[in-house]
Write an enzyme that holds these catalytic residues in place. Structure first.
Site, PDB file in Angstrom:
ATOM      1  N   ILE A  17       0.841  -1.209   0.000  1.00 41.28           N
ATOM      2  CA  ILE A  17       0.000   0.000   0.000  1.00 41.28           C
ATOM      3  C   ILE A  17       0.870   1.250   0.000  1.00 41.28           C
ATOM      4  N   ASP A  38      12.018   2.682   5.091  1.00 38.51           N
ATOM      5  CA  ASP A  38      11.590   1.286   5.036  1.00 38.51           C
ATOM      6  C   ASP A  38      12.810   0.417   5.306  1.00 38.51           C
ATOM      7  N   THR A 136      -6.371  -0.732  10.353  1.00 42.35           N
ATOM      8  CA  THR A 136      -7.127  -1.770   9.654  1.00 42.35           C
ATOM      9  C   THR A 136      -8.486  -2.012  10.314  1.00 42.35           C
ATOM     10  N   ASP A 137      -9.431  -2.472   9.514  1.00 41.69           N
ATOM     11  CA  ASP A 137     -10.745  -2.834  10.084  1.00 41.69           C
ATOM     12  C   ASP A 137     -10.630  -4.015  11.049  1.00 41.69           C
ATOM     13  N   GLU A 138      -9.513  -4.761  10.972  1.00 46.56           N
ATOM     14  CA  GLU A 138      -9.379  -5.947  11.835  1.00 46.56           C
ATOM     15  C   GLU A 138      -9.317  -5.588  13.313  1.00 46.56           C
ATOM     16  N   TYR A 161      -1.734 -10.054  15.037  1.00 45.68           N
ATOM     17  CA  TYR A 161      -1.603  -8.917  14.106  1.00 45.68           C
ATOM     18  C   TYR A 161      -2.570  -7.795  14.475  1.00 45.68           C
ATOM     19  N   SER A 162      -3.860  -8.134  14.568  1.00 46.14           N
ATOM     20  CA  SER A 162      -4.834  -7.058  14.800  1.00 46.14           C
ATOM     21  C   SER A 162      -4.677  -6.478  16.199  1.00 46.14           C
ATOM     22  N   LYS A 165      -1.953  -3.920  15.915  1.00 45.34           N
ATOM     23  CA  LYS A 165      -2.439  -2.697  15.247  1.00 45.34           C
ATOM     24  C   LYS A 165      -3.337  -1.896  16.204  1.00 45.34           C
ATOM     25  N   LEU A 201      -4.541 -13.422   0.001  1.00 46.75           N
ATOM     26  CA  LEU A 201      -5.466 -14.274  -0.755  1.00 46.75           C
ATOM     27  C   LEU A 201      -5.441 -14.042  -2.272  1.00 46.75           C
ATOM     28  N   PRO A 216      -5.237 -22.991  -1.736  1.00 51.05           N
ATOM     29  CA  PRO A 216      -5.664 -23.331  -0.367  1.00 51.05           C
ATOM     30  C   PRO A 216      -6.742 -22.389   0.165  1.00 51.05           C
ATOM     31  N   VAL A 217      -7.965 -22.904   0.296  1.00 50.19           N
ATOM     32  CA  VAL A 217      -9.072 -22.102   0.862  1.00 50.19           C
ATOM     33  C   VAL A 217      -9.273 -22.572   2.304  1.00 50.19           C
ATOM     34  N   PRO A 293      -6.524 -20.379  12.781  1.00 55.38           N
ATOM     35  CA  PRO A 293      -7.027 -20.254  14.166  1.00 55.38           C
ATOM     36  C   PRO A 293      -7.555 -18.851  14.426  1.00 55.38           C
ATOM     37  N   HIS A 295     -10.031 -17.389  13.151  1.00 57.30           N
ATOM     38  CA  HIS A 295     -10.344 -16.764  11.852  1.00 57.30           C
ATOM     39  C   HIS A 295     -11.582 -15.868  11.950  1.00 57.30           C
TER      40      HIS A 295
HETATM   41  P1  NAD Z   1       3.240  -4.863   3.484  1.00 53.31           P
HETATM   42  O1  NAD Z   1       3.548  -6.006   4.403  1.00 53.31           O
HETATM   43  O2  NAD Z   1       3.070  -5.104   2.035  1.00 53.31           O
HETATM   44  O3  NAD Z   1       4.370  -3.735   3.629  1.00 53.31           O
HETATM   45  C1  NAD Z   1       4.898  -3.353   4.863  1.00 53.31           C
HETATM   46  C2  NAD Z   1       6.138  -2.511   4.600  1.00 53.31           C
HETATM   47  O4  NAD Z   1       6.646  -2.074   5.878  1.00 53.31           O
HETATM   48  C3  NAD Z   1       7.270  -3.280   3.921  1.00 53.31           C
HETATM   49  O5  NAD Z   1       7.844  -2.498   2.895  1.00 53.31           O
HETATM   50  C4  NAD Z   1       8.280  -3.509   5.040  1.00 53.31           C
HETATM   51  O6  NAD Z   1       9.617  -3.601   4.586  1.00 53.31           O
HETATM   52  C5  NAD Z   1       8.046  -2.281   5.905  1.00 53.31           C
HETATM   53  N1  NAD Z   1       8.448  -2.471   7.299  1.00 53.31           N
HETATM   54  C6  NAD Z   1       8.105  -3.504   8.116  1.00 53.31           C
HETATM   55  N2  NAD Z   1       8.688  -3.350   9.324  1.00 53.31           N
HETATM   56  C7  NAD Z   1       9.376  -2.181   9.277  1.00 53.31           C
HETATM   57  C8  NAD Z   1      10.168  -1.472  10.224  1.00 53.31           C
HETATM   58  N3  NAD Z   1      10.361  -1.932  11.458  1.00 53.31           N
HETATM   59  N4  NAD Z   1      10.733  -0.309   9.845  1.00 53.31           N
HETATM   60  C9  NAD Z   1      10.565   0.170   8.578  1.00 53.31           C
HETATM   61  N5  NAD Z   1       9.830  -0.473   7.641  1.00 53.31           N
HETATM   62  C10 NAD Z   1       9.235  -1.620   7.989  1.00 53.31           C
HETATM   63  O7  NAD Z   1       1.955  -4.188   4.117  1.00 53.31           O
HETATM   64  P2  NAD Z   1       0.711  -3.512   3.390  1.00 53.31           P
HETATM   65  O8  NAD Z   1      -0.264  -4.535   3.025  1.00 53.31           O
HETATM   66  O9  NAD Z   1       1.221  -2.564   2.375  1.00 53.31           O
HETATM   67  O10 NAD Z   1       0.096  -2.695   4.622  1.00 53.31           O
HETATM   68  C11 NAD Z   1       0.555  -1.378   4.918  1.00 53.31           C
HETATM   69  C12 NAD Z   1      -0.196  -0.864   6.127  1.00 53.31           C
HETATM   70  O11 NAD Z   1      -1.591  -0.853   5.866  1.00 53.31           O
HETATM   71  C13 NAD Z   1      -0.020  -1.713   7.376  1.00 53.31           C
HETATM   72  O12 NAD Z   1       0.099  -0.862   8.477  1.00 53.31           O
HETATM   73  C14 NAD Z   1      -1.295  -2.547   7.450  1.00 53.31           C
HETATM   74  O13 NAD Z   1      -1.600  -2.854   8.789  1.00 53.31           O
HETATM   75  C15 NAD Z   1      -2.292  -1.578   6.861  1.00 53.31           C
HETATM   76  N6  NAD Z   1      -3.455  -2.186   6.176  1.00 53.31           N
HETATM   77  C16 NAD Z   1      -3.282  -3.138   5.217  1.00 53.31           C
HETATM   78  C17 NAD Z   1      -4.396  -3.634   4.535  1.00 53.31           C
HETATM   79  C18 NAD Z   1      -4.259  -4.658   3.434  1.00 53.31           C
HETATM   80  O14 NAD Z   1      -5.271  -5.135   2.921  1.00 53.31           O
HETATM   81  N7  NAD Z   1      -3.051  -5.029   3.011  1.00 53.31           N
HETATM   82  C19 NAD Z   1      -5.674  -3.154   4.848  1.00 53.31           C
HETATM   83  C20 NAD Z   1      -5.806  -2.191   5.856  1.00 53.31           C
HETATM   84  C21 NAD Z   1      -4.686  -1.704   6.494  1.00 53.31           C
HETATM   85  O1  DAU Z   2      -8.970  -6.281   6.603  1.00 52.63           O
HETATM   86  C1  DAU Z   2      -7.738  -5.657   6.429  1.00 52.63           C
HETATM   87  C2  DAU Z   2      -6.636  -6.691   6.521  1.00 52.63           C
HETATM   88  O2  DAU Z   2      -6.693  -7.453   5.328  1.00 52.63           O
HETATM   89  C3  DAU Z   2      -5.254  -6.064   6.683  1.00 52.63           C
HETATM   90  O3  DAU Z   2      -5.195  -5.386   7.912  1.00 52.63           O
HETATM   91  C4  DAU Z   2      -4.160  -7.137   6.635  1.00 52.63           C
HETATM   92  O4  DAU Z   2      -2.875  -6.531   6.672  1.00 52.63           O
HETATM   93  C5  DAU Z   2      -4.310  -7.894   5.333  1.00 52.63           C
HETATM   94  O5  DAU Z   2      -3.361  -8.949   5.287  1.00 52.63           O
HETATM   95  C6  DAU Z   2      -5.721  -8.463   5.217  1.00 52.63           C
HETATM   96  O6  DAU Z   2      -5.950  -9.479   6.236  1.00 52.63           O
HETATM   97  P1  DAU Z   2      -6.756 -10.826   5.897  1.00 52.63           P
HETATM   98  O7  DAU Z   2      -6.392 -11.847   6.886  1.00 52.63           O
HETATM   99  O8  DAU Z   2      -8.196 -10.551   5.675  1.00 52.63           O
HETATM  100  O9  DAU Z   2      -6.116 -11.138   4.443  1.00 52.63           O
HETATM  101  P2  DAU Z   2      -5.598 -12.486   3.763  1.00 52.63           P
HETATM  102  O10 DAU Z   2      -5.344 -12.162   2.335  1.00 52.63           O
HETATM  103  O11 DAU Z   2      -4.516 -13.137   4.554  1.00 52.63           O
HETATM  104  O12 DAU Z   2      -6.881 -13.407   3.854  1.00 52.63           O
HETATM  105  C7  DAU Z   2      -8.114 -13.009   3.275  1.00 52.63           C
HETATM  106  C8  DAU Z   2      -9.123 -14.112   3.549  1.00 52.63           C
HETATM  107  O13 DAU Z   2      -8.765 -15.257   2.780  1.00 52.63           O
HETATM  108  C9  DAU Z   2      -9.158 -14.572   4.985  1.00 52.63           C
HETATM  109  O14 DAU Z   2     -10.490 -14.907   5.328  1.00 52.63           O
HETATM  110  C10 DAU Z   2      -8.289 -15.816   5.004  1.00 52.63           C
HETATM  111  C11 DAU Z   2      -8.512 -16.396   3.629  1.00 52.63           C
HETATM  112  N1  DAU Z   2      -7.364 -17.106   3.033  1.00 52.63           N
HETATM  113  C12 DAU Z   2      -6.166 -16.457   2.997  1.00 52.63           C
HETATM  114  C13 DAU Z   2      -5.070 -17.072   2.435  1.00 52.63           C
HETATM  115  C14 DAU Z   2      -3.726 -16.390   2.402  1.00 52.63           C
HETATM  116  C15 DAU Z   2      -7.541 -18.363   2.486  1.00 52.63           C
HETATM  117  O15 DAU Z   2      -8.647 -18.923   2.507  1.00 52.63           O
HETATM  118  N2  DAU Z   2      -6.456 -18.957   1.920  1.00 52.63           N
HETATM  119  C16 DAU Z   2      -5.223 -18.385   1.876  1.00 52.63           C
HETATM  120  O16 DAU Z   2      -4.264 -19.002   1.360  1.00 52.63           O
END
Ligand code: NAD
Ligand code: DAU
Length: 357
Positions: A17, A38, A136-138, A161-162, A165, A201, A216-217, A293, A295
């Site tokens: 992001i 980063d 995050t919404d989590e 994780y959540s 956050k 996913l 893998p679902v 776990p 979930h």
């Molecule tokens: P990502 O895992 O793709 O990227 C995380 C980045 O942070 C990486 O570039 C990593 O190198 C850097 N990083 C990690 N630890 C660090 C540290 N100690 N110092 C400096 N850099 C560091 O994550 P993302 O999916 O891009 O998510 C970005 C943010 O958005 C996160 O805070 C996440 O909680 C939040 N978020 C993600 C989602 C989603 O769907 N991916 C949704 C809502 C919120």
């Molecule tokens: O809701 C925001 C969050 O979305 C962010 O805060 C997180 O950083 C981001 O990773 C994401 O979390 P989820 O756990 O929802 O995302 P993920 O892609 O890991 O999983 C999405 C859904 O799919 C979840 O219900 C688990 C399921 N899943 C995931 C993977 C990786 C599967 O069924 N199979 C898989 O292999």
């Protein structure tokens, strides 16, 4: 009056992001300096920023958000007037197998960033300042079949994780309440789009389908996520940064709920056509595996406050966004091979083989 940053620090800008945010922010604000801090974990890749690396206002600093001296020097040297804090460990499954780094980065690292930002803001070096925590919404936990998360929903995180956050969100709140620091907090639903690391996913399914690997679902596949294109998230973050009142919290979401199994089927079907495979062939790769776990069953965001107060609306339809995302992955398989090499491959083998029924 709108806040108009001149020099921003983006943390975690080499991740999914953060990189998309830097791309769109530089396009929209070519005169603003952007410093990207980063430490390049497995999830960070500077190739995600190749298109902006020669932009005159862009700087990359390799380092940890938990390094107070480094953070202080960046804030002072670049006269930073806004911190947009994306850096985090972001994958729920990794937090279940190894929570410690999540607390270290997401809680303790965020606290260091907040504390150095507080000192910098209080030094009066810059006329105005914002600290935007990307969350995050989590943090709200899990919903049943109905209802939505609003900004008033109590925090009830269910994974390490959540929880980490939520810990950072509470510190952000405390810095506003205690010191009057001008903080902002956004909580977004699941993002999808380019540069998404293929452990999550949608990109995992695309990658595995292309390579004819099992899909893998988890559990019964009926968990629900609310998907938003990453560029819509980036636009919402920019809107909140410039327009929101200090101390406020905004939910961000696409009003786009999908059961996991439906999204996997959709990606399979879209790729059947693109890969020239018979209809239904990709669906045969679907493998139901042991559930994650703790979930969370359903996430659904009420983003009406953001729409009402600040006029943000998503620009992408899901139909367009998912099609473009699949095409991006097909065109960027070299990127996928690179980011999935080494540590990630070992993790994937361990995780998937461990989870298979
Ligand atoms: P990502 O895992 O793709 O990227 C995380 C980045 O942070 C990486 O570039 C990593 O190198 C850097 N990083 C990690 N630890 C660090 C540290 N100690 N110092 C400096 N850099 C560091 O994550 P993302 O999916 O891009 O998510 C970005 C943010 O958005 C996160 O805070 C996440 O909680 C939040 N978020 C993600 C989602 C989603 O769907 N991916 C949704 C809502 C919120
Ligand atoms: O809701 C925001 C969050 O979305 C962010 O805060 C997180 O950083 C981001 O990773 C994401 O979390 P989820 O756990 O929802 O995302 P993920 O892609 O890991 O999983 C999405 C859904 O799919 C979840 O219900 C688990 C399921 N899943 C995931 C993977 C990786 C599967 O069924 N199979 C898989 O292999």
């Amino acid at each position: 009056m709108a806040f108009s940053p001149t020099s921003i620090l983006v943390t975690g800008g080499a991740g999914f992001i953060g990189a998309n945010f830097i791309h769109s922010f530089i396009t929209n604000n070519p005169a603003c300096n952007v410093v990207n801090l980063d430490c390049l974990t497995y999830a960070g890749n500077l190739k995600n920023l190749a298109a902006v690396e020669n932009h005159p206002g862009y700087r990359f600093v390799k380092g940890d958000i938990g390094d107070a001296a480094l953070v202080a020097s960046i804030l002072a040297e670049h006269r930073i007037d806004a911190v947009v804090h994306f850096a985090a460990e972001s994958h729920v499954d990794r937090s279940i197998s190894g929570p410690e780094i999540f607390v270290r980065t997401n809680v303790l690292g965020s606290q260091v960033l907040l504390e150095e930002s507080r000192k910098h803001w209080q030094s009066g070096t810059v006329a105005d300042f914002r600290f935007l925590q990307i969350s995050t919404d989590e943090v709200y936990g899990s919903l049943g079949d109905t209802g939505y998360f609003t900004e008033e929903t109590p925090l009830a995180p269910n994974s390490p994780y959540s929880a980490s956050k939520a810990g950072a969100d509470m510190l952000v709140r405390a810095y506003h309440e205690t010191y009057g620091m001008p903080t902002l907090n956004t909580r977004c639903s699941n993002n999808y789009g380019p540069y998404h690391f293929p452990e999550k996913l949608i990109p995992l399914m695309i990658h595995n389908i292309i390579n004819r690997k099992p899909l893998p679902v988890y559990g019964d596949g009926l968990n629900v996520r609310d998907w938003l294109h990453v560029r819509d998230h980036a636009a919402a973050v920019e809107t909140v940064l410039k327009q929101a009142a200090p101390g406020s919290v905004y939910n961000i979401g696409g009003n786009n709920e999908w059961k996991n199994i439906d999204i996997v089927n959709l990606v399979c079907d879209l790729l059947d056509g693109r890969l020239g495979r018979p209809t239904g062939e990709n669906r045969s790769l679907i493998t139901f595996v042991k559930d994650r776990p703790g979930h969370d069953r359903r996430y659904a965001i009420d983003a009406s406050k953001l729409k009402r107060d600040l006029g943000w609306e998503p620009a992408y339809t899901f139909e367009r966004g998912i099609a473009e995302t699949i095409d991006w992955y097909l065109a960027n398989q070299e990127w996928v091979s690179e980011v999935t090499s080494g540590a990630y491959r070992e993790y994937y083998a361990r995780h998937y083989e461990g989870a298979a029924q």
